[in-house]
Scaffold this active site. Structure first.
Site, PDB file in Angstrom:
ATOM      1  N   ASP A  29       3.102  -4.656   8.058  1.00 20.83           N
ATOM      2  CA  ASP A  29       1.896  -3.854   7.917  1.00 20.83           C
ATOM      3  C   ASP A  29       0.717  -4.817   8.070  1.00 20.83           C
ATOM      4  O   ASP A  29       0.405  -5.595   7.164  1.00 20.83           O
ATOM      5  CB  ASP A  29       1.897  -3.175   6.539  1.00 20.83           C
ATOM      6  CG  ASP A  29       0.595  -2.403   6.280  1.00 20.83           C
ATOM      7  OD1 ASP A  29      -0.318  -2.490   7.119  1.00 20.83           O
ATOM      8  OD2 ASP A  29       0.514  -1.734   5.241  1.00 20.83           O
ATOM      9  N   HIS A  76       0.872  -1.176   0.000  1.00 24.44           N
ATOM     10  CA  HIS A  76       0.000   0.000   0.000  1.00 24.44           C
ATOM     11  C   HIS A  76       0.914   1.232   0.000  1.00 24.44           C
ATOM     12  O   HIS A  76       2.028   1.178   0.522  1.00 24.44           O
ATOM     13  CB  HIS A  76      -0.838  -0.054   1.280  1.00 24.44           C
ATOM     14  CG  HIS A  76      -1.867   1.014   1.415  1.00 24.44           C
ATOM     15  ND1 HIS A  76      -1.568   2.280   1.860  1.00 24.44           N
ATOM     16  CD2 HIS A  76      -3.203   1.001   1.186  1.00 24.44           C
ATOM     17  CE1 HIS A  76      -2.690   2.997   1.900  1.00 24.44           C
ATOM     18  NE2 HIS A  76      -3.691   2.251   1.500  1.00 24.44           N
ATOM     19  N   LYS A 111     -10.623  -0.735  10.345  1.00 27.96           N
ATOM     20  CA  LYS A 111     -10.773  -1.922   9.490  1.00 27.96           C
ATOM     21  C   LYS A 111     -11.158  -3.137  10.323  1.00 27.96           C
ATOM     22  O   LYS A 111     -11.332  -4.231   9.797  1.00 27.96           O
ATOM     23  CB  LYS A 111      -9.466  -2.205   8.744  1.00 27.96           C
ATOM     24  CG  LYS A 111      -9.075  -1.087   7.776  1.00 27.96           C
ATOM     25  CD  LYS A 111      -7.897  -1.497   6.946  1.00 27.96           C
ATOM     26  CE  LYS A 111      -7.211  -0.342   6.249  1.00 27.96           C
ATOM     27  NZ  LYS A 111      -8.016   0.344   5.247  1.00 27.96           N
ATOM     28  N   GLN A 157      -4.467  -5.190   6.958  1.00 28.64           N
ATOM     29  CA  GLN A 157      -5.459  -6.084   6.350  1.00 28.64           C
ATOM     30  C   GLN A 157      -5.388  -7.497   6.938  1.00 28.64           C
ATOM     31  O   GLN A 157      -6.143  -8.371   6.514  1.00 28.64           O
ATOM     32  CB  GLN A 157      -5.253  -6.157   4.824  1.00 28.64           C
ATOM     33  CG  GLN A 157      -5.423  -4.839   4.106  1.00 28.64           C
ATOM     34  CD  GLN A 157      -6.854  -4.303   4.120  1.00 28.64           C
ATOM     35  OE1 GLN A 157      -7.790  -4.988   4.533  1.00 28.64           O
ATOM     36  NE2 GLN A 157      -7.033  -3.080   3.671  1.00 28.64           N
ATOM     37  N   CYS A 183      -4.932   2.559  -3.573  1.00 28.41           N
ATOM     38  CA  CYS A 183      -3.704   3.100  -2.969  1.00 28.41           C
ATOM     39  C   CYS A 183      -2.562   2.089  -3.083  1.00 28.41           C
ATOM     40  O   CYS A 183      -1.732   1.949  -2.163  1.00 28.41           O
ATOM     41  CB  CYS A 183      -3.913   3.516  -1.511  1.00 28.41           C
ATOM     42  SG  CYS A 183      -5.215   4.723  -1.301  1.00 28.41           S
TER      43      CYS A 183
END
Ligand code: C6P
Length: 414
Positions: free
Chosen positions: A208, A131, A234, A211, A372
């Site tokens: 990261d 991202h 999220k 997600q 993104c």
């Protein structure tokens, strides 16, 4: 991904959905089908209640007041941190820093750890499916320091080429920053292996987890990462809140990221003494209500059960992939063996922006665009994709509705 013929009802999605007020509405006269969870999930009633309770009863600042309201707000704010610590299996609450989201978490590491550890000629390794939030902070840092940004390539299925990663690693590598789950493709990356290999050359590893955390149990100690970034919005939490997990030993030696307010122990014009961890990285009045809401979100996810969520969503995603795969002219983008949360695709002859608009008119919310993650689009030679992204409250009927709506769009464009 395994092929599923039926999604077992291990989760009572109807009952779960009833707890999400926003999912009860009609959109353009149709029941809302919400498949935009990778952008932002919905908020369950207990999280809304926690926010209301703060605003209606406990509203005050934290760590500053001796009065009852401030005490209550501080207790709830710190108890939320404990819940995030447990959710991630971090060793101690001091290793959890509140941020505004994954983007701010990564920027904090790049600005604080990066500026003190990176020099000219050093390498930062990221992956081809990051991202923008896990590209640009490193690009800026590398430009400032004269360091090099190296990229782990991927194959056409959207899987990282780990052997290429091996050849990028060297004693010059200072940090490896990779996403656990790609927001554009859904690929689940072998971050445990990636972190171990980074450590073998003396580098640190940032994962990261924006997600990943909504879809699977996360254990930062088992992953062996040094930093882990996540976003509350999220994972059923409020907007404007996230967290950075960082190993204590690293946080101890990192300089402040922002200054003022809560990150101070004492100030004179001659000298400032910084506060203890983790407050040293939480300048100013924090996002108190959002942090408290985030604690409630973690409680909610734990109640549903992260193992159950992972198992249920794996089979739902396989159902969705089969359902969409049966549509003539639909090309899936990202077909990795190990996927979570996301199905990206394009439909022959229909621009994603048009498709998104037609789907919206039928009550289906999903994201179209570059997500993104423009380098991913460049890799596949497309300007945009259509992306259906799930949460545990989605079910087979959502994919049935999406497939029907895509057929309708095809008729319009035929
Ligand atoms: N992806 C999407 O639609 P923030 O905006 O800070 O909460 O999260 C940034 C971020 C970082 N990493 C990954 C892998 C992400 O998916 C995101 C956010 C959203 O895909 C909004 S662009």
């Amino acid at each position: 991904m395994t092929t599923a013929t039926a999604v077992p009802d291990r989760l009572d999605t109807k009952a779960l959905r009833a707890e999400f007020p926003a999912l009860q509405q009609l959109v353009h006269g149709r029941p809302l089908v919400y498949l935009d969870n990778a952008a932002s999930s919905q908020t369950p009633r207990p999280v809304i209640d926690a926010l209301l309770e703060y605003y209606e009863k406990d509203r005050s600042n934290v760590h500053r007041g001796v009065h009852e309201l401030s005490q209550r707000a501080t207790d709830k704010y710190e108890s939320a941190r404990l819940r995030v610590q447990q959710f991630l299996n971090a060793a101690e609450p001091e290793e959890v820093v509140w941020t505004r989201g994954a983007t701010e978490s990564i920027n904090l590491v790049a600005a604080s750890w990066g500026r003190t550890h990176l020099g000219a000629g050093d390498d930062v390794i990221i992956s081809a499916m990051e991202h923008h939030s896990n590209i640009v902070p490193w690009q800026i840092l590398c430009q400032e320091k004269g360091a090099n940004l190296r990229v782990i390539p991927m194959n056409v299925a959207g899987e990282l080429l780990v052997s290429e990663y091996d050849s990028l690693l060297s004693p010059r590598t200072k940090i490896v920053a990779v996403t656990q789950v790609s927001n554009a493709l859904g690929t689940v990356n072998p971050v445990q292996e990636i972190a171990a290999k980074a450590h073998a050359v003396g580098a640190v590893c940032l994962v990261d987890g924006a997600q990943a955390a909504p879809h699977m149990p996360v254990d930062v100690q088992a992953l062996g990462c040094d930093f882990f970034a996540l976003s509350g919005h999220k994972m059923c939490g409020p907007t404007g809140i996230g967290a950075l997990y960082a190993r204590r030993a690293l946080l101890e030696e990192m300089p402040p990221y922002q200054s003022g307010g809560d990150m101070i122990s004492s100030v004179s014009f001659e000298k400032t003494v910084y506060n203890d961890l983790p407050y040293r990285f939480e300048a100013g009045t924090p996002m108190i209500a959002a942090a408290i809401g985030m604690g409630a979100a973690v409680d909610y996810l734990n109640r549903v059960g992260m193992d159950q969520i992972a198992a249920y969503e794996a089979e739902l995603l396989a159902y969705g992939a089969d359902k969409l795969g049966a549509i003539q002219g639909l090309r899936p983008i990202g077909t990795a063996k190990d996927k979570a949360g996301v199905l990206s695709f394009e439909v022959e002859g229909i621009h994603p922006a048009d498709l998104g608009t037609i789907l919206d008119r039928q009550g289906i919310a999903l994201r179209v665009g570059h997500h993104c993650a423009e380098p991913v689009m460049q890799f596949y030679g497309v300007s945009a994709t259509t992306r259906a992204s799930i949460a545990f409250y989605n079910d087979r009927e959502d994919f049935d509705a999406l497939a029907d709506a895509i057929e309708t769009a095809k008729e319009i464009f035929a």
